[in-house]
Enzyme design. Structure first.
Site, PDB file in Angstrom:
ATOM      1  N   LYS A 182       0.872  -1.190   0.000  1.00 59.78           N
ATOM      2  CA  LYS A 182       0.000   0.000   0.000  1.00 59.78           C
ATOM      3  C   LYS A 182       0.902   1.231   0.000  1.00 59.78           C
ATOM      4  O   LYS A 182       1.936   1.251   0.695  1.00 59.78           O
ATOM      5  CB  LYS A 182      -0.870  -0.034   1.254  1.00 59.78           C
ATOM      6  CG  LYS A 182      -1.860   1.121   1.377  1.00 59.78           C
ATOM      7  CD  LYS A 182      -2.751   0.923   2.610  1.00 59.78           C
ATOM      8  CE  LYS A 182      -3.776   2.053   2.736  1.00 59.78           C
ATOM      9  NZ  LYS A 182      -4.650   1.870   3.909  1.00 59.78           N
TER      10      LYS A 182
ATOM     11  N   SER B 265      -9.600   2.380   3.277  1.00 60.87           N
ATOM     12  CA  SER B 265      -8.701   3.106   2.422  1.00 60.87           C
ATOM     13  C   SER B 265      -7.782   2.208   1.596  1.00 60.87           C
ATOM     14  O   SER B 265      -7.166   2.698   0.653  1.00 60.87           O
ATOM     15  CB  SER B 265      -7.866   4.084   3.241  1.00 60.87           C
ATOM     16  OG  SER B 265      -7.080   3.384   4.159  1.00 60.87           O
TER      17      SER B 265
ATOM     18  N   SER C 164      -9.932  -0.054   7.398  1.00 57.45           N
ATOM     19  CA  SER C 164      -9.372   0.094   6.055  1.00 57.45           C
ATOM     20  C   SER C 164      -8.743  -1.125   5.412  1.00 57.45           C
ATOM     21  O   SER C 164      -8.386  -1.061   4.241  1.00 57.45           O
ATOM     22  CB  SER C 164      -8.343   1.231   6.056  1.00 57.45           C
ATOM     23  OG  SER C 164      -9.016   2.462   6.229  1.00 57.45           O
TER      24      SER C 164
END
Lengths: 484, 480, 95
Positions: free
Chosen positions: A76, A151, A175
């Site tokens: 990420k 997210s 997330s």
């Protein structure tokens, strides 16, 4: 190759069915071909990936491979990667190249994993739909007109679309788990302090935790084995030994006591999702588990509490982005104030600015007691609810999200409606407990996630419980059309 | 209208550690800009603080030295504001739960009064970097930021508003300065900025029990300026109030060139720092065993040392105070006193000849060419009569220049005292014979002429005649 | 809880965010909505509850006092917006 588990890939690499270089090329090709539909990657570093794959091949040839040697993964874009841009999906860090690696990145690289690139996300991890990224929204591979969740939307979409074998994510209010649920994959957020936060760009420091997104609990276990553990560079890192997560996967779960919080099955839950969850729970009963109804009476307050604590901490964490030492700087600042206010207004998107302002407000003079202090007190109550529950049960289960993936653009005008997406996941972060989401039977073709919440440092049991379900069922093996 | 002055001081002292409070970057002074600012000090994304053990030990050391409560649990808090020398946009400090609680120190004023000044608290925090306002940077219009200092550990010591005059404030500041150097937690160098004093000053009608509005004076880098700045500010406030005005709560800078305080040119109202506990750090726990160890490790403190010098060595209050003023000086003096067995002589020599020589050469006592053992050796030769006090000064000068120890110099220069009465008598006989006029004058009652004879004997003996014997024999021989 | 324009302007200043007049209106509305959500916290009495600062009740670990960080200025300043002579530059600040 893209449908194989990590264990299978590892075995194949050792049997020389193909090399890591070939495997990596395969993923890079898929990314080039298929990611334009998803926008799940912000940065793809083919050169570095192939170099890492070559090194992995050498290690394998010398018989010095570890379980993850040569396995292509993605990070990420919130984890600092030395020499490769880390943007946090923000214009503020569009040109930022970290001079160091996050601990999580270091450990996975040391374990031999090959990094394909950095995945898209909501800007600075603030969001539940991956629509706030400076680099454009991410699409859900199951239906590209819908959101993947956030997210960690990029990581979720990339894993679901088989553009990488697994990916890292972060979870502050859901997330990892929420996008895992919406994209039909397995995600685990470990106990707070289990994985190091060194090099993980901070959003809400007392809630943030690094975790794994993969296509199965077994795959996730391989990554967590390497990522977890004490790091002296993080004062909040726990000095608790890391068990062998892979070893524990097949433990017997008969007699497992499962708690179902009545607050997670009430109003607001799409009844079809509810039905899918209930069906999954019945599978557990077949495995010998005992189901009990429990109550987490303060959990309904988790969303308001979160929207005080997280913004407060983020307003302070993001103060360092001022155009002075790195990151975006506005052109021709007239004076210092102009440098700050314009660099930050240009660098941060609307949701980030909203949260920074709320955070600034709740900490400001006269409001600290009513907001921040009050929220931290309710947080204790929420943690106490879980503590009491875990005296009666071994694991808590429920839906990860109230509904399946919504359409892109659906909730962008209503921040509060967006916030309610995390209604089942947030309490876990507030208490610091580990949580997972695994796919169960879909609803009208869209994935549904079952959430598992464990007691502190009980990740091994969570992975075990998840694995047993995945042994019995096959929802986690389904591939979205067009991405098989 | 009678006015009373109320003063409180906030002192920031840099703790003497190798590395910074939250990072492993070095703290040495004077490095090239930004060569001692690591990722943590720069506030790069993703970095985290880890607390330096020595910082905790030094803070607790200070607390035990002022008899203060040590918090069993203390918390770091973020103080949020924007400034170029503050890389994270917040300073890690302590707010509600500081590491050191209430304590006190004693100050002695010029007239001898002893007063107790309360210390409200002392807490740990990180220092900010430095802003350089240099018009040559990039052709002008820029300020340069050097973050070497960012992250240096500071102990902020807050006094109770117990001081009632500039003199008291300076005495307190000096006391704290002495103390932090005594216990080795800071080098207290005001020029290098490792000891910074801010004064909070207000006035109120004498007898009132509420506080007036106070102003904060910053940028005072000497004790002399501190006294002047406070004095000016007190007068300014009194004048203002007597004219019917109001004192505005603000920060003022002391302008040494014009000997006045000026309001800081700021557009901001009081900063809202939005303090909250730093979530990247955990509470610091200190147990009784740790406090005991630190206390046991404390050196003898200035007040106790002063009393001991006065009582055990029989020194005057003045000498005891002077010789205990710094630990290195006290240790030096004590070594000389013990080795020579002559504390009073040692006191005279250390506070006299030695200090004068050090001052003239601009040296600190640690750099003295004559060490304690050497000086003790010189004193021993005075004590055993080998040389007179006066000759000893010559010997000292030679020792200072590295010509050897006392015995070597005395030998080389033949400075042994003449104590042979016979020799002295013959010398005196010669002088009396050679100066009949003065003899006449003395015998006629002019006592001052005695000095002339003493001088002549000293000249004839190159200063080596024992003064007591000279006096006795002269008196005897000059008797009418 | 309702925020007006001037509240938003004050907050934006504290947070050093430049916002335009029409943004101010919108933020006032959005932030007020968020605060309405947050107001739900008032429904529970927390008089006798200790605030949680950390999920785990750990204490701060201490590190030995060793200066081990080398000078990496060139690397750290490689991507800096504006530097000269090793200093980071900002528009002139008047004290």
């Amino acid at each position: 190759m893209q449908n194989k588990s990590i264990a299978e890939l590892a075995a194949d690499l050792r049997l020389r069915k193909y090399s890591s270089t070939e495997l990596t090329r395969h993923y890079l090709d898929r990314i080039a071909r298929l990611d334009p539909r998803l926008n799940s990657f912000i940065t793809v570093d083919a050169e570095a990936a192939l170099a890492a794959a070559a090194r992995a091949d050498e290690a394998l040839a010398r018989d010095e491979g570890r379980p993850l040697t040569g396995i292509p993964i993605a990070h990420k874009d919130i984890f600092c990667t030395k020499g490769v841009r880390t943007s946090c999906a923000s214009r503020m860090l569009d040109d930022f190249v970290a001079p160091y690696d996050a601990t999580v990145v270091e450990r996975l690289a040391a374990a031999g994993a090959v990094m394909l690139g950095k995945t898209n996300m909501d800007e600075f991890a603030m969001g539940s739909s991956n629509e706030t990224s400076y680099y454009g929204p991410v699409a859900n591979p199951w239906d590209t007109s819908r959101v993947p969740g956030g997210s960690s939307g990029g990581s979720a979409a990339a894993v679901a679309a088989r553009l990488c074998a697994a990916a890292t994510g972060t979870d502050t209010g859901g997330s990892i788990r929420q996008p895992a649920a919406l994209c039909g994959i397995t995600g685990i957020k470990p106990t707070y302090g289990r994985c190091s936060r060194w090099g993980m760009i901070a959003f809400a420091s007392s809630l943030d935790q690094a975790g794994v997104m993969a296509r199965s609990a077994a795959d996730a276990a391989f990554l967590l084995d390497e990522m977890a553990g004490f790091d002296e560079r993080d004062s909040t890192s726990a000095e608790v030994p890391v068990p062998d997560y892979v070893d524990a996967l097949d433990n017997d779960i008969s007699g497992l006591r499962i708690g179902l919080p009545k607050e997670f099955f009430g109003e607001g839950l799409d009844p079809r999702v509810g039905a899918a969850i209930e069906a999954a729970i019945r599978e557990y009963e077949k495995l010998g588990a005992e189901i009990r109804e429990i109550s987490l009476p303060n959990s309904p307050l988790s969303v308001p509490v979160y929207y005080v604590v997280a913004p407060a901490e983020c307003s302070s964490n993001l103060a360092r982005f001022d155009g002075v030492r790195y990151g975006h700087r506005c052109a021709d600042p007239a004076d210092l104030e102009d440098l700050y206010t314009r660099s930050r207004a240009e660098g941060f998107g609307a949701e980030v600015q909203r949260r920074v302002m709320i955070g600034t407000y709740v900490l400001s003079a006269g409001y600290y007691d009513a907001y921040y202090l009050k929220a931290q007190k309710i947080r204790q109550l929420i943690a106490d609810d879980f503590k009491r529950a875990f005296e009666e049960v071994d694991v808590i289960m429920g839906p990860t999200t109230p509904s399946t993936a919504f359409a892109l653009g659906d909730k962008m005008d209503d921040p509060v409606a967006m916030y309610l997406n995390d209604i089942y996941t947030i309490a876990t972060n507030l208490a610091g407990l580990p949580g997972m989401s695994i796919p169960v039977e879909p609803v009208e073709g869209m994935p549904v996630g079952l959430q598992l919440i464990g007691n502190y440092f009980d990740e091994a049991r969570l992975l075990n419980i998840a694995h047993r379900y995945q042994h019995l069922t096959h929802w986690h093996q389904a591939a979205p059309a067009g991405f098989e | 209208m009678q006015w009373e002055t109320v003063i409180g001081l906030e002192i920031h002292t840099q703790l003497a550690t190798q590395s910074k409070i939250f990072s492993a970057a070095p703290t040495a002074f004077g490095a090239e800009p930004n060569t001692q600012a690591c990722a943590i000090d720069l506030g790069l994304p993703g970095v985290l603080p880890v607390l330096n053990a020595e910082v905790v030990r030094l803070a607790v050391r200070f607390g035990t030295a002022i008899d203060a409560e040590i918090a069993p649990r203390s918390v770091f808090a973020r103080k949020n504001y924007f400034y170029p020398d503050l890389p994270k946009g917040y300073q890690i400090s302590q707010y509600e739960l500081p590491i050191v609680g209430r304590g006190q120190v004693e100050i002695v004023l010029d007239d001898g009064t002893v007063k107790t000044i309360g210390v409200t608290r002392a807490h740990l925090e990180e220092d900010a970097g430095k802003s350089l306002h240099d018009d040559s940077l990039l052709g002008g219009g820029h300020t340069g930021v050097d973050l070497n200092r960012a992250g240096t550990p500071l102990l902020e010591i807050v006094s109770e508003p117990d001081m009632r005059s500039p003199e008291e404030a300076v005495a307190y500041a000096r006391k704290i300065h002495q103390l932090v150097r005594y216990i080795g937690i800071s080098d207290g160098n005001m020029q290098e900025g490792s000891f910074r004093v801010d004064a909070n000053v207000s006035v109120r009608p004498l007898g009132s029990d509420t506080f007036g509005t106070r102003t904060e004076i910053k940028n005072v880098n000497s004790f002399r300026f501190l006294e002047r700045a406070i004095a000016f500010e007190v007068e300014r406030q009194i004048d203002l109030l007597e004219d019917g005005g109001r004192v505005i709560q603000e920060t003022r800078l002391y302008d040494a060139a014009n000997d006045e305080t000026r309001s800081m040119r700021t557009k901001e109202e009081a900063n809202d720092y939005r303090y909250f506990p730093d979530p990247d750090l955990l509470p610091v726990e200190i147990d009784a065993a740790f406090i005991e160890r630190v206390t046991a490790d404390l050196p003898e403190l200035p007040d106790a040392k002063r009393a001991r010098f006065r009582d055990d060595f029989g020194l005057s209050e003045y000498d005891a105070n002077l010789l205990s003023s710094s630990r290195v000086l006290a240790d030096y003096f004590e070594a000389v006193a013990r080795a020579s067995g002559e504390p009073k002589l040692a006191a005279n020599w250390v506070s006299g000849e030695l200090m004068a020589a050090l001052n003239k050469a601009g040296l600190e006592i640690e750099a003295s060419p004559v060490d304690a053992e050497g000086l003790a050796g010189l004193i021993a030769r005075i004590k055993d009569g080998t040389i007179s006090g006066k000759i000893a000064k010559q010997v000292f000068e030679a020792m200072w220049l590295g010509e050897g120890d006392a015995d070597q110099v005395i030998e080389q220069k033949g400075l042994k005292q003449i104590t042979d009465s016979g020799a002295i008598e013959s010398m005196i006989d010669e002088i009396i014979a050679a100066n009949p006029v003065q003899v006449e004058q003395y015998r006629a009652g002019k006592e001052k002429v005695f000095g002339f004879f003493v001088g002549q004997v000293m000249k004839a003996s190159a200063g080596k005649a024992n003064p007591q014997q000279v006096n006795a024999i002269l008196k005897d021989k000059l008797r009418p | 809880m309702s925020l007006d324009r001037s509240d938003v302007e004050k907050i934006a200043h504290l947070a050093r965010l430049a916002i335009s007049p029409d943004q101010t209106e919108r933020y006032a509305a959005e932030l007020s909505n968020i605060l309405d959500l947050v107001a739900q916290m008032d429904s529970v009495n927390t008089d006798d509850v200790e605030p949680m600062a950390h999920p785990l009740h750990m204490v701060q670990r201490l590190r030995p006092d060793q200066a081990t960080e080398p000078d990496r200025r060139a690397e750290y300043q490689a991507g800096a917006p504006l530097t000269e002579g090793g200093l980071y530059l900002v528009p002139k600040v008047i004290e």
